[in-house]
Scaffold this motif. Structure first.
Motif, PDB file in Angstrom:
ATOM      1  N   ASP A   6      13.089  30.456 -26.730  1.00 42.49           N
ATOM      2  CA  ASP A   6      11.928  29.740 -25.878  1.00 42.49           C
ATOM      3  C   ASP A   6      12.381  28.039 -25.965  1.00 42.49           C
ATOM      4  O   ASP A   6      11.273  27.459 -26.028  1.00 42.49           O
ATOM      5  CB  ASP A   6      10.512  30.132 -25.710  1.00 42.49           C
TER       6      ASP A   6
ATOM      7  N   TYR B 263      -0.115  36.069 -22.246  1.00 42.54           N
ATOM      8  CA  TYR B 263       0.754  35.252 -21.170  1.00 42.54           C
ATOM      9  C   TYR B 263      -0.041  35.255 -19.976  1.00 42.54           C
ATOM     10  O   TYR B 263      -0.883  35.853 -19.867  1.00 42.54           O
ATOM     11  CB  TYR B 263       1.989  35.945 -21.246  1.00 42.54           C
TER      12      TYR B 263
ATOM     13  N   ARG C 235       9.144  31.963 -18.043  1.00 45.77           N
ATOM     14  CA  ARG C 235       8.154  31.475 -17.443  1.00 45.77           C
ATOM     15  C   ARG C 235       8.848  31.099 -15.916  1.00 45.77           C
ATOM     16  O   ARG C 235       7.773  31.057 -14.788  1.00 45.77           O
ATOM     17  CB  ARG C 235       7.501  30.151 -17.905  1.00 45.77           C
ATOM     18  N   LYS C 236       9.998  30.920 -15.935  1.00 46.38           N
ATOM     19  CA  LYS C 236      10.415  30.429 -14.387  1.00 46.38           C
ATOM     20  C   LYS C 236      11.677  30.917 -14.203  1.00 46.38           C
ATOM     21  O   LYS C 236      13.067  30.432 -14.799  1.00 46.38           O
ATOM     22  CB  LYS C 236      10.343  28.891 -14.505  1.00 46.38           C
TER      23      LYS C 236
ATOM     24  N   ASN D 211       7.455  37.639 -15.523  1.00 47.68           N
ATOM     25  CA  ASN D 211       7.514  36.257 -15.158  1.00 47.68           C
ATOM     26  C   ASN D 211       6.408  35.667 -15.409  1.00 47.68           C
ATOM     27  O   ASN D 211       5.353  35.709 -14.696  1.00 47.68           O
ATOM     28  CB  ASN D 211       7.860  36.098 -13.493  1.00 47.68           C
ATOM     29  N   ALA D 212       6.264  35.046 -16.658  1.00 44.14           N
ATOM     30  CA  ALA D 212       4.842  34.444 -17.239  1.00 44.14           C
ATOM     31  C   ALA D 212       5.342  33.471 -18.356  1.00 44.14           C
ATOM     32  O   ALA D 212       6.429  33.252 -19.015  1.00 44.14           O
ATOM     33  CB  ALA D 212       4.311  35.646 -18.064  1.00 44.14           C
ATOM     34  N   LEU D 213       4.043  32.536 -18.636  1.00 42.49           N
ATOM     35  CA  LEU D 213       4.287  31.659 -19.600  1.00 42.49           C
ATOM     36  C   LEU D 213       3.415  32.147 -20.467  1.00 42.49           C
ATOM     37  O   LEU D 213       2.360  32.586 -20.606  1.00 42.49           O
ATOM     38  CB  LEU D 213       3.425  30.315 -18.791  1.00 42.49           C
TER      39      LEU D 213
ATOM     40  N   ARG E 116       0.764  35.344 -15.971  1.00 44.81           N
ATOM     41  CA  ARG E 116       1.837  35.524 -14.974  1.00 44.81           C
ATOM     42  C   ARG E 116       2.092  34.339 -14.014  1.00 44.81           C
ATOM     43  O   ARG E 116       1.076  34.046 -13.634  1.00 44.81           O
ATOM     44  CB  ARG E 116       1.563  37.009 -14.246  1.00 44.81           C
ATOM     45  N   ASN E 117       3.465  34.083 -13.621  1.00 40.55           N
ATOM     46  CA  ASN E 117       3.396  33.024 -12.829  1.00 40.55           C
ATOM     47  C   ASN E 117       3.733  33.593 -11.214  1.00 40.55           C
ATOM     48  O   ASN E 117       4.082  32.956 -10.590  1.00 40.55           O
ATOM     49  CB  ASN E 117       4.593  32.312 -13.269  1.00 40.55           C
TER      50      ASN E 117
ATOM     51  N   THR F 118       1.451  31.605 -23.720  1.00 40.74           N
ATOM     52  CA  THR F 118       0.358  30.869 -24.230  1.00 40.74           C
ATOM     53  C   THR F 118      -0.237  30.971 -25.735  1.00 40.74           C
ATOM     54  O   THR F 118      -0.440  30.009 -26.210  1.00 40.74           O
ATOM     55  CB  THR F 118      -0.964  31.039 -23.458  1.00 40.74           C
TER      56      THR F 118
END
Length: 458
Positions: free
Chosen positions: A194, A171, A68-69, A149-151, A173-174, A153
């Motif tokens: 995670d 997911y 995610r980051k 690059n994603a969270l 994307r961030n 869910t």
């Protein structure tokens, strides 16, 4: 190839497009005309990066790493054992400081210097997590892992009766802005790296665990004060800094990490952080706080670490030791072992692994190697971190060169130390003496009331 460059490339856009395509047809055997089996590593810390690196080197497996980051800096003391440098082929510039001396500081502020048994080329490596994690992720991508690059869910799991069914990872994307639409990726195997709030653990009903809150401030101090911590780390014990752990001052590149943690009184963490700053006193006085970090840290294994073709590694699995709070090496090692098991079981990307196979090739070997370490450190924490008298005894025992040698050898090289019966008998009597002396000089622990948090403990 760095993440930023990759994610900005046309290839990254293709990856994003592919992730939204319908699932590939299920098949018992892979062929050159069909899509490869997909492995998704969820989480990009040491466990996820090391897992993705191994899987990405198998040309017949398509490997994704979802984080995610990408500039994430987990709050962490950042200490790694010497054996990790060679075992994971870490470059010299990953290490900010080489700690060869430590001070153990008791509740009464009695100081004991340890490190005299270390050889000239032995040290504890101090790292910044954003530097080390970034390096490991970049290396996994260079081997062929596809970064997203994603969270994450949500994760849809196949029915237990569907031996060939795929997982669907949803997911957001961030790297596409706040209004990025939700996407999904269908995969055959998931490695959950995670962390404590693992989505993968939730998806496979892995159960809960007790967790500590680790709190750390990065403090920039002047050059003269920084010189004091050149090769030195400090550990403070006492109910003022933590009722069940320790406080620390660890040197980093151009600052010190000052922190503490607790499981049994998490609401009091700010009070304990104030206390560790006060205990460090003039040594960090006038320093500027440049970053404040807090994060949950697991206290024991999750009840379940594998289900079907999804498995947990690192903090998600609960691989942090009691007493020392060490987790970086075990995260990296578990990620590597899980991925090696997956690659072996998939036989060049031709078959899917089974839960039984993953248990036999990853879970059981990991427990065989490190289970005794977790058990011993759990006992030590329960004996020596429960009250100030025991903490005084613990620091007193650290004067013993035998204790120092055994401790450093087991920590630096992650191997069992051959016991010395004569020294062990001396240590037994010494421990009794230390406990008696500690009881005589220690101040009673201050009581605290924490009924809500106590009810949450497992």
């Amino acid at each position: 190839m760095k993440f930023a460059a990759l994610l900005a490339s046309p290839a990254a856009a293709l990856v994003a497009h592919k992730s939204a395509l319908p699932a590939a047809p299920v098949r018992a055997q892979a062929s050159s005309m069909e899509m490869k089996y997909r492995v998704a590593v969820v989480g990009g810390g040491p466990s996820g990066a090391c897992a993705a690196e191994i899987c990405a080197q198998e040309p017949n497996i398509e490997t994704y790493i979802i984080e995610r980051k990408f500039d994430n800096a987990k709050p962490c003391g950042g200490a790694i054992p010497l054996c990790m440098v060679d075992e994971f082929d870490l470059p010299a510039d990953i290490i900010d400081r080489k700690v060869r001396k430590m001070k153990m500081i008791s509740p009464s502020n009695r100081e004991v210097d340890i490190g005299k048994t270390l050889k000239e080329d032995e040290y504890i490596g101090m790292c910044r997590r954003e530097v080390m994690d970034g390096y490991l992720r970049d290396r996994a991508v260079e081997y062929g892992a596809i970064p997203i690059n994603a969270l994450v869910t949500k994760i849809d799991t196949p029915a237990d009766s569907d031996s060939q069914g795929r997982y669907t990872i949803h997911y957001s994307r961030n790297d596409l802005g706040r209004k990025a639409p939700e996407e999904s990726l269908d995969v055959d195997v998931i490695i959950g790296a995670d962390g404590a709030n693992s989505r993968v653990a939730k998806a496979i009903d892995a159960g809960e665990y007790n967790f500590a809150i680790a709190f750390q401030e990065r403090i920039k101090i002047d050059d003269e004060k920084m010189a004091f911590y050149d090769e030195l780390a400090e550990m403070y014990v006492g109910d003022d800094v933590s009722p069940d752990f320790y406080g620390w001052v660890f040197p980093k590149y151009d600052h010190v990490g000052v922190g503490t943690g607790t499981v049994i009184n998490r609401p009091g963490i700010k009070m304990y952080q104030d206390a560790i700053r006060e205990r460090a006193g003039d040594k960090i006085a006038g320093g500027k706080i440049i970053k404040v970090e807090a994060h949950p840290i697991p206290e024991h294994y999750r009840p379940r670490r594998v289900k079907n073709r999804a498995m947990l590694v690192g903090d998600a699995a609960g691989y942090v030791t009691k007493c020392s709070g060490e987790g970086i090496y075990f995260a990296a090692k578990s990620g590597r072992m899980a991925a090696e098991a997956v690659v072996k079981l998939m036989k060049g990307g031709t078959v899917l692994p089974t839960e039984e196979g993953i248990t036999a090739e990853y879970i059981k070997p990991y427990d065989g190697l490190y289970g005794p370490t977790y058990t011993v450190l759990d006992i030590l924490q329960k004996v020596f971190y429960t009250n100030n008298a025991a903490r005084e005894a613990f620091v007193d025992m650290c004067q013993s060169e035998y204790v120092q040698d055994v401790t450093f050898q087991s920590y630096l090289y992650k191997r069992l130390v051959t016991p010395n019966p004569v020294e062990d008998i001396k240590l037994l009597f010494g421990t009794v003496g230390s406990l008696l002396r500690g009881r005589a000089i220690a101040t009673p622990d201050k009581p605290f009331s924490n009924p809500v948090e106590s009810l949450k403990r497992l």
